[in-house]
Design a protein around this motif. Sequence first.
Motif, short mmCIF file in Angstrom:
data_model
loop_
_atom_site.label_atom_id
_atom_site.label_comp_id
_atom_site.label_asym_id
_atom_site.label_seq_id
_atom_site.Cartn_x
_atom_site.Cartn_y
_atom_site.Cartn_z
N ASP A 14 0.84 -1.21 0.00
CA ASP A 14 0.00 0.00 0.00
C ASP A 14 0.87 1.25 0.00
O ASP A 14 0.57 2.23 -0.69
N ALA A 15 1.93 1.21 0.77
CA ALA A 15 2.84 2.36 0.82
C ALA A 15 3.54 2.54 -0.53
O ALA A 15 3.70 3.67 -1.01
N LEU A 16 3.95 1.44 -1.15
CA LEU A 16 4.61 1.55 -2.45
C LEU A 16 3.69 2.17 -3.49
O LEU A 16 4.11 3.03 -4.29
N ARG A 17 2.41 1.77 -3.50
CA ARG A 17 1.46 2.34 -4.46
C ARG A 17 1.22 3.82 -4.18
O ARG A 17 1.15 4.63 -5.10
N THR A 18 1.12 4.15 -2.91
CA THR A 18 0.88 5.55 -2.53
C THR A 18 2.05 6.43 -2.96
O THR A 18 1.85 7.50 -3.57
N TYR A 19 3.25 5.99 -2.68
CA TYR A 19 4.43 6.79 -3.04
C TYR A 19 4.64 6.84 -4.55
O TYR A 19 5.09 7.86 -5.09
N THR A 20 4.32 5.75 -5.25
CA THR A 20 4.46 5.75 -6.71
C THR A 20 3.49 6.76 -7.33
O THR A 20 3.85 7.47 -8.28
N LYS A 21 2.30 6.85 -6.80
CA LYS A 21 1.35 7.86 -7.29
C LYS A 21 1.83 9.27 -6.94
O LYS A 21 1.77 10.19 -7.77
N GLN A 22 2.35 9.43 -5.72
CA GLN A 22 2.78 10.76 -5.26
C GLN A 22 3.99 11.27 -6.02
O GLN A 22 4.03 12.42 -6.45
N PHE A 23 5.01 10.41 -6.21
CA PHE A 23 6.28 10.86 -6.78
C PHE A 23 6.40 10.64 -8.29
O PHE A 23 7.10 11.39 -8.97
N ASP A 24 5.72 9.61 -8.80
CA ASP A 24 5.87 9.28 -10.22
C ASP A 24 4.60 9.53 -11.02
O ASP A 24 4.63 9.43 -12.26
N GLY A 25 3.51 9.83 -10.34
CA GLY A 25 2.27 10.14 -11.05
C GLY A 25 1.61 8.93 -11.67
O GLY A 25 0.80 9.06 -12.58
N ALA A 26 1.96 7.75 -11.19
CA ALA A 26 1.42 6.52 -11.78
C ALA A 26 0.57 5.78 -10.76
O ALA A 26 0.98 5.59 -9.61
N GLU A 27 -0.62 5.35 -11.17
CA GLU A 27 -1.48 4.53 -10.33
C GLU A 27 -1.35 3.09 -10.79
O GLU A 27 -1.65 2.76 -11.94
N LEU A 28 -0.90 2.22 -9.90
CA LEU A 28 -0.61 0.85 -10.27
C LEU A 28 -1.51 -0.13 -9.52
O LEU A 28 -1.72 0.01 -8.31
N GLU A 29 -2.03 -1.10 -10.24
CA GLU A 29 -2.70 -2.21 -9.59
C GLU A 29 -1.67 -3.26 -9.20
O GLU A 29 -1.57 -3.67 -8.05
N SER A 30 -0.88 -3.67 -10.18
CA SER A 30 0.18 -4.64 -9.93
C SER A 30 1.52 -3.95 -9.98
O SER A 30 1.80 -3.17 -10.91
N LEU A 31 2.37 -4.24 -8.99
CA LEU A 31 3.70 -3.63 -8.96
C LEU A 31 4.68 -4.35 -9.87
O LEU A 31 5.64 -3.77 -10.35
#
Length: 424
Positions: free
Chosen positions: A40-57
Motif C-alpha cells: 500500500d505504501a509503495l502504491r501511494t508513493y508511486t502515485k505521489q512521486f511518479d504520477g502513476a497509479e498501479l494495480e500490480s507492482l
Amino acid sequence: MKIQSVTKELSLKRSVDSGTDEQRIVVQHIIQTVQSQGDDALRTYTKQFDGAELESLQVTQEEIDEAYSEFPEQMIKVIKEARDNIFTFHQKQLRETWTYTDSNGSVLGQKMTPLDSAGVYVPGGTAAYPSSVLMNVMPAKVAGVERIVMVSPPGPDGRLPAGVLVAAEIAGVQEIYKVGGAQAIAALAYGTESIKPVDKITGPGNIYVALAKREVFGDVDIDMIAGPSEIAVLADESARPAEIAADLLSQAEHDTRASSVLVTPSRTLAEETAAEVEKQLAGLPREAIARQAIDSYGAIYVTKNMKEAVGVINQLAPEHLEVMTENAMDIVEDIRHAGAIFVGRFSSEPIGDYFAGPNHVLPTNGTARFSSPLNVDDFMKKSSLIMYSEQAFRENAEKVAAFARLEGLEAHARAVEIRKENDQ
C-alpha cells in the motif's frame, strides 16, 4: 577551461551530497512506512512521486513482449552483444573454493558461496539506462546469485522504458517491479507482500535513493554511495586535442558536479584542448549542464614532465582515467589509483560505459585509492574452512590456551583443554 600549474595538493574530491536534515527525515519516514504498510505504501508513493497509479507492482511478460515489439531490432542485437562481452569479462573474475593440507594433516581453506539474492536499482525519470541493468546484473549472474530483483520508477503511464525492460530480459532478470525512490530501497531491504527482501542492493539513484541505501546498510549490503562522475585524461603531445575535448565533455554532460580534468606536460596541448572544449560545447544538447560542470569542476594541469603528471593522476585517484600518450602501457604500470584505465586513443571512455566488458560501476570521489569497480566478488561470500587434525591439536592446544588466558578469556582456554583432558 582553466589552465594551471600543479600545486602540492590536488583533488577531485567534492563534498559528497549527504543530503539535508529534511531529506534524511523524509527518507526515514518513507522506510518506516514501507515497513509497516508494505505494498500500500509503495502504491501511494508511486502515485505521489511518479504520477502513476498501479494495480500490480510487478512487470508482466506482456509488458516485456510489448517493449520488445517497439524496440529497434538492431539495438536488441547490440544489447545482447554487450551482455556477452560483460559476461565474458566477469567470468574471468570468478573464484572457486580452495583448500590445502598442512604438514600436520590439518585442512584449511576458503569456501566461496554466492549470495542468495540481490536487488538492482535502475534510475528512471527522463532517461533510460539499459547499460545500468547489464552492469549490475551480469556480475551477479556470473557469481551464481539465484534470485535477482530489479526495481525502477515507472513513468506516469505506469510503464518502464522499453530499453530497460529489454535489457533486463536479455540479462535474465526474472523479477521486475515498477517502483523507485527510497521506497524501492526499503522494499528490497525489508520486503513487502509483493517483494521479498534481498541480501544486497546495487545501482545508482538520486539523493533519496542514496540516503535510503545508507539507512538500510547493515540490514543488507550495498555496493557504494557514488558521487558525481569523473574523468581524468593523461596525455602528451602525441594526443589529439579534439578527441581529448570530446572525452572530457562525455562526462561533463552527466551532471553539473561532474569533474573533467586533463593532465599534461604540454602547454600547447593544454591550450588547444581548452579551445576545443569551448568549440564543442556549443550546440551540445546538454550544453548548459556540461558548461556548468566544466566551469565549476573542469581543469587542465600542466606539469614539468610525464613523471610529475603520473604523480598528479595518482593523487587525484579518478573514477575514469584515459592514458593518451606514446608507450601508454608502459605508463600504466605506474598508475596506482584509478577506477578504470582506458589505454590509447581508441579506448574512449564510452567504450567502457557500454560495450567493452569491464564494469562501469566505479569508485568516485577519490575512493579508487582503496576500492574497486563492481565485480563478481561483490556478490559472493567467503567462509573460512578449518578442519584441524589431532596431531595439530596436540601440538598447539597449550599455545592456544595460553593465548586465550593472555586476553582474559578463561572459557576459551578451557574449551581447548577439555579435549586434552577427555583423551587422557
